[in-house]
Design an enzyme around this catalytic site. Structure first.
Site, mmCIF file in Angstrom:
data_model
loop_
_atom_site.group_PDB
_atom_site.id
_atom_site.type_symbol
_atom_site.label_atom_id
_atom_site.label_comp_id
_atom_site.label_asym_id
_atom_site.label_seq_id
_atom_site.Cartn_x
_atom_site.Cartn_y
_atom_site.Cartn_z
ATOM 1 N N TYR A 216 26.098 -41.626 -23.708
ATOM 2 C CA TYR A 216 26.325 -40.927 -24.301
ATOM 3 C C TYR A 216 25.207 -40.612 -24.392
ATOM 4 O O TYR A 216 24.169 -40.422 -24.556
ATOM 5 C CB TYR A 216 26.881 -41.812 -25.600
ATOM 6 C CG TYR A 216 26.928 -41.304 -26.774
ATOM 7 C CD1 TYR A 216 27.924 -40.090 -26.872
ATOM 8 C CD2 TYR A 216 26.130 -40.551 -27.313
ATOM 9 C CE1 TYR A 216 28.519 -38.791 -27.650
ATOM 10 C CE2 TYR A 216 26.108 -39.615 -28.755
ATOM 11 C CZ TYR A 216 27.097 -39.091 -28.145
ATOM 12 O OH TYR A 216 27.488 -37.959 -29.467
ATOM 13 N N GLY A 218 23.288 -38.989 -26.846
ATOM 14 C CA GLY A 218 22.813 -38.869 -27.814
ATOM 15 C C GLY A 218 22.056 -39.899 -27.581
ATOM 16 O O GLY A 218 20.416 -39.491 -28.158
ATOM 17 N N LYS A 225 16.974 -35.911 -28.578
ATOM 18 C CA LYS A 225 17.133 -36.842 -30.362
ATOM 19 C C LYS A 225 15.706 -37.857 -30.038
ATOM 20 O O LYS A 225 14.494 -37.460 -30.589
ATOM 21 C CB LYS A 225 18.069 -38.122 -30.709
ATOM 22 C CG LYS A 225 19.645 -36.736 -30.394
ATOM 23 C CD LYS A 225 19.183 -36.215 -31.798
ATOM 24 C CE LYS A 225 20.422 -34.866 -32.125
ATOM 25 N NZ LYS A 225 20.667 -34.047 -32.734
ATOM 26 N N SER A 267 24.390 -34.679 -38.482
ATOM 27 C CA SER A 267 24.957 -34.346 -37.424
ATOM 28 C C SER A 267 26.701 -34.462 -37.909
ATOM 29 O O SER A 267 27.290 -34.802 -38.647
ATOM 30 C CB SER A 267 25.403 -36.149 -36.278
ATOM 31 O OG SER A 267 23.652 -36.117 -35.998
ATOM 32 N N GLY A 270 28.290 -29.187 -38.826
ATOM 33 C CA GLY A 270 28.402 -27.717 -38.764
ATOM 34 C C GLY A 270 27.470 -27.093 -38.323
ATOM 35 O O GLY A 270 27.916 -24.909 -38.945
ATOM 36 N N ASN A 273 28.342 -24.185 -35.385
ATOM 37 C CA ASN A 273 29.523 -23.317 -36.457
ATOM 38 C C ASN A 273 29.045 -22.133 -36.636
ATOM 39 O O ASN A 273 29.317 -20.754 -36.961
ATOM 40 C CB ASN A 273 30.953 -23.884 -37.537
ATOM 41 C CG ASN A 273 31.664 -24.426 -36.529
ATOM 42 O OD1 ASN A 273 31.572 -24.522 -35.205
ATOM 43 N ND2 ASN A 273 32.149 -25.144 -37.388
ATOM 44 N N ASP A 294 20.969 -26.610 -33.123
ATOM 45 C CA ASP A 294 20.801 -27.931 -33.462
ATOM 46 C C ASP A 294 18.746 -28.459 -33.326
ATOM 47 O O ASP A 294 19.219 -29.541 -34.336
ATOM 48 C CB ASP A 294 20.569 -28.697 -31.981
ATOM 49 C CG ASP A 294 20.887 -31.148 -32.584
ATOM 50 O OD1 ASP A 294 22.083 -31.127 -33.520
ATOM 51 O OD2 ASP A 294 20.873 -31.463 -31.970
ATOM 52 N N ARG A 385 32.493 -34.142 -26.515
ATOM 53 C CA ARG A 385 31.971 -33.532 -26.899
ATOM 54 C C ARG A 385 31.980 -31.932 -25.967
ATOM 55 O O ARG A 385 32.137 -33.107 -24.672
ATOM 56 C CB ARG A 385 30.089 -33.721 -26.893
ATOM 57 C CG ARG A 385 29.675 -35.167 -28.029
ATOM 58 C CD ARG A 385 29.406 -34.006 -28.511
ATOM 59 N NE ARG A 385 28.718 -35.513 -30.181
ATOM 60 C CZ ARG A 385 27.550 -34.621 -30.815
ATOM 61 N NH1 ARG A 385 26.911 -34.274 -30.014
ATOM 62 N NH2 ARG A 385 27.518 -35.838 -31.918
HETATM 63 C C1 OXD Z 1 23.705 -35.180 -33.354
HETATM 64 C C2 OXD Z 1 24.221 -34.368 -32.332
HETATM 65 O O1 OXD Z 1 24.658 -35.993 -33.004
HETATM 66 O O2 OXD Z 1 23.351 -32.980 -32.120
HETATM 67 O O3 OXD Z 1 23.554 -34.782 -34.416
HETATM 68 O O4 OXD Z 1 24.496 -34.656 -31.031
HETATM 69 MN MN MN Z 2 22.155 -33.023 -33.405
#
Ligand code: OXD
Ligand code: MN
Length: 602
Positions: A216, A218, A225, A267, A270, A273, A294, A385
């Site tokens: 995955y 993340g 991250k 996470s 929004g 957005n 992010d 995603r």
């Molecule tokens: C999160 C991401 O989980 O940005 O924060 O994917």
């Molecule tokens: Mn994030």
């Protein structure tokens, strides 16, 4: 599905781009001896390499080709159903002492952890290709930019890293041949994608990451991250800058006045957005541009905070994304996009809950099963995603590549709260703003494995991402404030407040521009507010609410209300949270809490 890690044999000229740095060569050799791959693939990030990896991934069913007319150069990947989100319970900060990792991180002793992980990695890449992915995080000419190498046995990871980072030759060149140069060592192996052998481990003192057992994003795009936030925050404290879980956006008035703001929301609350917001008709001539959606790396220059986005793409939550909710995200993902765990329609397009138009009569769901609108299961996973290059964003900010970054006028904290938190308030000063960030909370989402909808404290939206002791992190924020002669103003927003009958009070999306405008006007000192115990709050007349049909004056009052009873509960929850951190919270923040409680009494 075939084994997603089955070896591939590249033709001459592909996969042989060895860097000229002996330290990298030695490290790769060590990992090769340990994991025993069938072959090594040295990535250069070229188009030709990418085409080859896509064609191999299609053959091995790691990717599904989408209808190239509807979704040019776009592909679908399905992850193992046991592996669809970040796993905070299996994420570790392996500093020499537990105290350095602090009360909010899982800690494990570095020596023992290396041994355990090396045990799991022994022979793990037999019959597989070991990819070596060089990348940089940050614009090429930023002093904050970091080099990383990720070793992985997943083609999906290589293809995603090419979207999410500046990958390949650019990093090799930047590293050069100095064996003492600084770079992050990341090792990832899918192993057998078994939650019992899933560990995401960080060794900040060694600038190293080992992630096993997951595919995955993340957990395995180690640039994001792991490096940009967990190791990044550790380095930032040592080096005097900030690595934050924040979007960065530019907002320009019709007169050409431009501001940048950074905003930390947990996470799936929004950020993407907000970073791509399209102002409503009433705000004709206003423009919002995206620097990042992010992560923000921020440094002090001339007494101000300047931010860069270390990433090169967006890894966004798909469900709910539509031409109505986020047209710019939709345009960004019209092509060149790697989708994970969305539904596949019969005409080879992608679909998810919340996409424009009616649901398809039949689709294949994210698990690969038949799906119809009558199915009980969701067609797309709630944490499905997209990974798409930031270049596709029609409102990409023109300064996104500036190594100096963009100057930040305001920092915004926010979360998903059904009650208590008004639509917006402004902290009294930096120290109070640090308190507001440190006590931030949100209802949990599908981005992390576990229960959804529970209120949890998530300081600065960094709870899962702070790579060291959270008390020292708060201290670092307070110290940073002292070094800023022209600090950003700090705000808190809540787009998610609900009425007693459980309905959202605020329309959100483009109408968040109304709140953003008040924030900018506060930065310019040209709009009033009322002083409440929790901070400065706009009065109704301070917000531009013209042509906002859907919110009644009563609803607006509810949105801006500070309910003393709810705040008593909130403050005692802050106290409990600080207590749960076991004495690491700086005195200044304890004092802020007492002052807050005192303001409700006076
Ligand atoms: C999160 C991401 O989980 O940005 O924060 O994917
Ligand atoms: Mn994030």
């Amino acid at each position: 599905m075939n084994n997603p890690a089955t070896a591939i044999s590249p033709p001459a000229g592909i996969g042989d781009h060895k860097p000229a740095n002996q330290a990298v060569l030695d490290w790769v050799h060590e990992v090769e001896l340990l994991t025993q791959p069938e072959n090594i693939f040295w990535c250069d990030g070229s188009e030709r390499e990418n085409d080859f990896l896509i064609s191999e991934s299609l053959k091995q069913e790691v990717l599904i080709k989408l209808n190239q007319k509807k979704a040019p150069r776009s592909y679908l990947h399905r992850s193992n159903p046991n592996d669809v989100a970040r796993v905070e319970q299996f994420t570790f900060i392996c500093t020499p002492t537990k105290a350095e990792a602090g009360p909010t991180n899982n800690w494990s002793e570095p020596g023992e952890t290396y041994s355990k992980l090396h045990g799991l990695l022994k022979g793990a890449m037999r019959g597989r290709t070991m990819f070596v992915v060089p990348y940089i995080m940050g614009p090429p000419d930023s002093p904050l930019t970091k080099i990383g190498f990720e070793i992985t046995d997943s083609k999906y990871v290589v293809l995603s890293m090419r979207i999410m980072t500046r990958m390949g030759e650019i990093a090799v060149k930047r590293l050069g041949s100095d064996p003492k140069a600084e770079w992050n060592r990341g090792v990832h192996s899918l192993l057998d994608v078994n939650p019992e052998r899933r560990f995401i481990c960080h060794f900040p003192q060694d600038n190293a990451i080992i992630s096993v057992g997951s595919g995955y994003g993340g957990n395995v795009l180690l640039s994001k991250k792991c490096l940009a936030l967990r190791i990044g925050s550790y380095l930032a404290r040592k080096q005097g800058w900030l690595a934050e879980h924040m979007l960065i956006l530019g907002v320009e008035s019709p007169e050409g006045e431009k501001h940048y703001v950074a905003a930390a929301f947990p996470s799936a609350c929004g950020k993407t957005n907000f970073a791509m917001l399209i102002p409503p008709k009433h705000f004709a001539g206003w423009k919002v541009t995206t620097v990042g959606d992010d992560i923000a790396w921020m440094q002090i220059r001339d007494g101000r905070l300047w931010a860069v986005n270390p990433e090169n793409g967006y890894f966004g939550v798909v469900p709910g994304t539509s031409y109505k909710s986020n047209p710019n995200a939709m345009k960004s993902i019209e092509r060149d996009t790697l989708y994970t765990n969305v539904a596949l329609t019969d005409d080879g397009d992608v679909w998810w809950e919340g996409k424009d138009g009616p649901p398809p009569k039949h689709a294949i769901d994210w698990r690969g099963n038949d799906w119809t609108p009558d199915s009980k299961e969701k067609a797309a996973h709630p944490n499905s995603r997209f990974a798409t290059p930031m270049r596709n964003n029609p409102v990409l900010d023109p300064h996104v590549e500036d190594g100096d970054g963009v100057p930040i006028s305001a920092i915004i904290f926010g979360g998903r709260r059904s009650d208590t938190m008004p639509l917006v308030f402004q902290a009294f000063d930096w120290e109070h703003g640090t308190y507001v960030g440190s006590t931030m909370a949100s209802e949990t989402t599908a981005a992390a494995a576990g229960a959804v909808g529970k209120v949890r404290r998530d300081p600065m939206a960094m709870l899962p991402f702070c790579g060291y002791n959270i008390g020292d992190y708060f201290r670092h924020w307070l110290e940073t404030g002292k070094r800023l002669t022209n600090p950003p103003l700090i705000f808190h927003v809540n787009w998610f407040r609900k009425s007693a009958d459980g309905k959202f009070l605020w329309p959100g999306f483009g109408d968040n521009m109304r709140v953003l405008k008040w924030i900018i006007d506060r930065c310019e000192g040209r709009v009033a507010a009322t002083e409440s115990p929790i901070g400065h709050i706009p009065r109704m007349q301070d917000l531009d609410l013209d042509e906002l049909g859907c919110v009644t004056p009563n609803q607006m009052r509810e949105l801006l209300n500070v309910n003393a009873e709810e705040w008593q509960r909130e403050i005692s929850d802050h106290a409990k949270f600080f207590e749960s951190l076991g004495g690491v919270v700086p005195d200044q923040l304890e004092k802020q809490r007492k002052n807050l409680a005192g303001r409700f009494k006076s």
